[in-house]
Design a protein around this motif. Structure first.
Motif, PDB file in Angstrom:
ATOM      1  N   GLU A 123       0.824  -1.207   0.000  1.00  0.00           N
ATOM      2  CA  GLU A 123       0.000   0.000   0.000  1.00  0.00           C
ATOM      3  C   GLU A 123       0.860   1.261   0.000  1.00  0.00           C
ATOM      4  O   GLU A 123       0.514   2.257  -0.644  1.00  0.00           O
ATOM      5  N   LYS A 124       1.979   1.222   0.710  1.00  0.00           N
ATOM      6  CA  LYS A 124       2.881   2.375   0.715  1.00  0.00           C
ATOM      7  C   LYS A 124       3.481   2.591  -0.673  1.00  0.00           C
ATOM      8  O   LYS A 124       3.601   3.727  -1.142  1.00  0.00           O
ATOM      9  N   PHE A 125       3.863   1.501  -1.335  1.00  0.00           N
ATOM     10  CA  PHE A 125       4.407   1.637  -2.685  1.00  0.00           C
ATOM     11  C   PHE A 125       3.350   2.175  -3.645  1.00  0.00           C
ATOM     12  O   PHE A 125       3.644   3.005  -4.508  1.00  0.00           O
ATOM     13  N   LYS A 126       2.109   1.714  -3.502  1.00  0.00           N
ATOM     14  CA  LYS A 126       1.041   2.169  -4.391  1.00  0.00           C
ATOM     15  C   LYS A 126       0.660   3.622  -4.142  1.00  0.00           C
ATOM     16  O   LYS A 126       0.443   4.389  -5.087  1.00  0.00           O
ATOM     17  N   ASN A 127       0.580   3.998  -2.883  1.00  0.00           N
ATOM     18  CA  ASN A 127       0.000   5.295  -2.533  1.00  0.00           C
ATOM     19  C   ASN A 127       1.019   6.381  -2.223  1.00  0.00           C
ATOM     20  O   ASN A 127       0.663   7.564  -2.206  1.00  0.00           O
ATOM     21  N   GLU A 128       2.272   5.999  -1.964  1.00  0.00           N
ATOM     22  CA  GLU A 128       3.277   7.002  -1.620  1.00  0.00           C
ATOM     23  C   GLU A 128       4.499   6.929  -2.537  1.00  0.00           C
ATOM     24  O   GLU A 128       4.748   7.849  -3.310  1.00  0.00           O
ATOM     25  N   THR A 129       5.241   5.830  -2.456  1.00  0.00           N
ATOM     26  CA  THR A 129       6.501   5.735  -3.199  1.00  0.00           C
ATOM     27  C   THR A 129       6.296   5.906  -4.698  1.00  0.00           C
ATOM     28  O   THR A 129       6.971   6.723  -5.339  1.00  0.00           O
ATOM     29  N   GLY A 130       5.376   5.127  -5.268  1.00  0.00           N
ATOM     30  CA  GLY A 130       5.138   5.197  -6.706  1.00  0.00           C
ATOM     31  C   GLY A 130       4.720   6.576  -7.174  1.00  0.00           C
ATOM     32  O   GLY A 130       5.356   7.159  -8.069  1.00  0.00           O
ATOM     33  N   PRO A 131       3.662   7.150  -6.590  1.00  0.00           N
ATOM     34  CA  PRO A 131       3.246   8.490  -7.018  1.00  0.00           C
ATOM     35  C   PRO A 131       4.312   9.563  -6.810  1.00  0.00           C
ATOM     36  O   PRO A 131       4.437  10.478  -7.630  1.00  0.00           O
ATOM     37  N   GLU A 132       5.096   9.461  -5.723  1.00  0.00           N
ATOM     38  CA  GLU A 132       6.134  10.466  -5.481  1.00  0.00           C
ATOM     39  C   GLU A 132       7.237  10.388  -6.535  1.00  0.00           C
ATOM     40  O   GLU A 132       7.670  11.413  -7.084  1.00  0.00           O
ATOM     41  N   ILE A 133       7.707   9.179  -6.821  1.00  0.00           N
ATOM     42  CA  ILE A 133       8.741   9.024  -7.845  1.00  0.00           C
ATOM     43  C   ILE A 133       8.205   9.470  -9.204  1.00  0.00           C
ATOM     44  O   ILE A 133       8.885  10.177  -9.962  1.00  0.00           O
ATOM     45  N   ALA A 134       6.976   9.080  -9.516  1.00  0.00           N
ATOM     46  CA  ALA A 134       6.376   9.471 -10.794  1.00  0.00           C
ATOM     47  C   ALA A 134       6.292  10.988 -10.923  1.00  0.00           C
ATOM     48  O   ALA A 134       6.614  11.553 -11.980  1.00  0.00           O
ATOM     49  N   ALA A 135       5.878  11.655  -9.856  1.00  0.00           N
ATOM     50  CA  ALA A 135       5.753  13.112  -9.897  1.00  0.00           C
ATOM     51  C   ALA A 135       7.112  13.780 -10.090  1.00  0.00           C
ATOM     52  O   ALA A 135       7.234  14.761 -10.842  1.00  0.00           O
ATOM     53  N   ARG A 136       8.132  13.247  -9.437  1.00  0.00           N
ATOM     54  CA  ARG A 136       9.465  13.841  -9.556  1.00  0.00           C
ATOM     55  C   ARG A 136      10.039  13.628 -10.956  1.00  0.00           C
ATOM     56  O   ARG A 136      10.712  14.514 -11.504  1.00  0.00           O
ATOM     57  N   LEU A 137       9.780  12.472 -11.550  1.00  0.00           N
ATOM     58  CA  LEU A 137      10.246  12.228 -12.917  1.00  0.00           C
ATOM     59  C   LEU A 137       9.469  13.077 -13.918  1.00  0.00           C
ATOM     60  O   LEU A 137      10.044  13.641 -14.852  1.00  0.00           O
ATOM     61  N   LYS A 138       8.166  13.179 -13.715  1.00  0.00           N
ATOM     62  CA  LYS A 138       7.337  13.976 -14.620  1.00  0.00           C
ATOM     63  C   LYS A 138       7.767  15.439 -14.594  1.00  0.00           C
ATOM     64  O   LYS A 138       7.792  16.116 -15.631  1.00  0.00           O
ATOM     65  N   ALA A 139       8.129  15.931 -13.408  1.00  0.00           N
ATOM     66  CA  ALA A 139       8.564  17.322 -13.274  1.00  0.00           C
ATOM     67  C   ALA A 139       9.869  17.587 -14.020  1.00  0.00           C
ATOM     68  O   ALA A 139      10.166  18.733 -14.374  1.00  0.00           O
ATOM     69  N   GLN A 140      10.644  16.526 -14.273  1.00  0.00           N
ATOM     70  CA  GLN A 140      11.890  16.665 -15.025  1.00  0.00           C
ATOM     71  C   GLN A 140      11.666  16.557 -16.537  1.00  0.00           C
ATOM     72  O   GLN A 140      12.614  16.657 -17.308  1.00  0.00           O
ATOM     73  N   GLY A 141      10.431  16.317 -16.940  1.00  0.00           N
ATOM     74  CA  GLY A 141      10.139  16.197 -18.360  1.00  0.00           C
ATOM     75  C   GLY A 141      10.508  14.860 -18.960  1.00  0.00           C
ATOM     76  O   GLY A 141      10.796  14.762 -20.159  1.00  0.00           O
ATOM     77  N   VAL A 142      10.470  13.806 -18.156  1.00  0.00           N
ATOM     78  CA  VAL A 142      10.851  12.468 -18.620  1.00  0.00           C
ATOM     79  C   VAL A 142       9.791  11.905 -19.565  1.00  0.00           C
ATOM     80  O   VAL A 142       8.590  12.035 -19.330  1.00  0.00           O
ATOM     81  N   ASP A 143      10.260  11.255 -20.627  1.00  0.00           N
ATOM     82  CA  ASP A 143       9.376  10.591 -21.586  1.00  0.00           C
ATOM     83  C   ASP A 143       9.323   9.083 -21.369  1.00  0.00           C
ATOM     84  O   ASP A 143       8.266   8.465 -21.523  1.00  0.00           O
ATOM     85  N   VAL A 144      10.481   8.485 -21.051  1.00  0.00           N
ATOM     86  CA  VAL A 144      10.605   7.026 -20.964  1.00  0.00           C
ATOM     87  C   VAL A 144      11.230   6.650 -19.622  1.00  0.00           C
ATOM     88  O   VAL A 144      12.213   7.265 -19.195  1.00  0.00           O
ATOM     89  N   VAL A 145      10.667   5.622 -18.980  1.00  0.00           N
ATOM     90  CA  VAL A 145      11.205   5.119 -17.718  1.00  0.00           C
ATOM     91  C   VAL A 145      11.501   3.632 -17.870  1.00  0.00           C
ATOM     92  O   VAL A 145      10.629   2.854 -18.275  1.00  0.00           O
ATOM     93  N   LEU A 146      12.735   3.246 -17.546  1.00  0.00           N
ATOM     94  CA  LEU A 146      13.120   1.841 -17.496  1.00  0.00           C
ATOM     95  C   LEU A 146      13.305   1.454 -16.037  1.00  0.00           C
ATOM     96  O   LEU A 146      13.775   2.266 -15.232  1.00  0.00           O
ATOM     97  N   CYS A 147      12.969   0.200 -15.706  1.00  0.00           N
ATOM     98  CA  CYS A 147      13.015  -0.211 -14.308  1.00  0.00           C
ATOM     99  C   CYS A 147      13.489  -1.653 -14.189  1.00  0.00           C
ATOM    100  O   CYS A 147      13.126  -2.508 -15.008  1.00  0.00           O
ATOM    101  N   THR A 148      14.293  -1.923 -13.158  1.00  0.00           N
ATOM    102  CA  THR A 148      14.700  -3.287 -12.832  1.00  0.00           C
ATOM    103  C   THR A 148      14.285  -3.619 -11.405  1.00  0.00           C
ATOM    104  O   THR A 148      14.075  -2.734 -10.579  1.00  0.00           O
TER     105      THR A 148
END
Length: 241
Positions: A123-148
């Protein structure tokens, strides 16, 4: 009565449900894209606080211009030896910079992120970690995200965060060592080479393999036209324990 169901009865076995599709098509050429890399494999800067290996949903920023010699892994859920030899096996920052210099991709996000997905709070990953990382990447103008991701639980956490990035309007792919887990958790796109856990991005110090896995994974982001597609990549590495 149907043979498969009965009113009032419930299976004693947990049956996971694949989440609904999330999909952001890539609308520009790769050589014009800003690319970010994130990992659930426990990568962080040596000067940062290590992750709690019993379970941790926090994340650590990693500048894209820093030396990979200043990165390390803290994770108790898989064999870290390949990452200790070469962090690019899980977090291929050197290879990404080379792809920018080559002109294969446009640029890199100024800041990328590592987290430790093993044993994490869903739930923390869904509601906090994921949205926070997504918002920070979006603010940088990111188009593509790769993940391992490292262990099985890491692949779950990696996919949760990747889905958050996809929902935020970025085109994402999980480079998986355990593709069935990423698929069941609803990864938008999956690329998988024949590699052990801990070396999702290729054999340590094998620049050719790491570059090939990255290029093929990025090409999948460009070429895939619907949610849930998987490509098995033509690279194989066996870790001799």
């Amino acid at each position: 009565m149907k043979l498969t169901t009965a009113i009032g009865l419930k299976s004693e076995i947990f049956v996971p449900i694949t989440p609904k599709p999330v999909w952001t098509p890539l609308t520009k050429p790769l050589n014009q894209c800003k690319v970010a890399f994130i990992t659930a494999g426990g990568i962080h800067q040596k000067v940062q606080e290590p992750f709690n290996t019993a379970g941790d949903y926090s994340y650590r920023p990693i500048p894209s211009d820093m030396s990979t010699s200043e990165l390390m892994v803290t994770h108790g859920g898989f064999d870290n030896s390949d990452i200790n030899k070469d962090v690019n096996a899980m977090f291929p920052l050197d290879r990404l910079r080379e792809l920018v210099a080559e002109g294969f991709i446009g640029s890199l996000a100024e800041e990328m992120y590592g987290f430790m997905g093993g044993g994490g709070n869903i739930e923390k990953f869904k509601n906090e970690t994921g949205p926070e990382i997504a918002a920070r990447l979006k603010a940088q103008g990111v188009d593509v995200v790769l993940c391992t991701g490292g262990c099985g639980t890491c692949h779950r956490s990696a996919t949760i965060v990747t889905r958050a990035c996809e929902e935020a309007g970025m085109s994402c792919i999980v480079i998986a060592a355990l593709p069935p887990i990423a698929q069941q958790q609803g990864a938008p796109r999956i690329a998988a080479a024949h590699v052990p856990i801990g070396s999702n991005a290729g054999e340590p110090n094998n620049v050719e393999m790491q570059t090939g896995i990255l290029k093929d994974s990025l090409q999948c982001v460009s070429d895939f036209d619907h949610f849930g597609q998987i490509k098995l990549l033509p690279y194989e590495y066996r870790h001799n324990v």
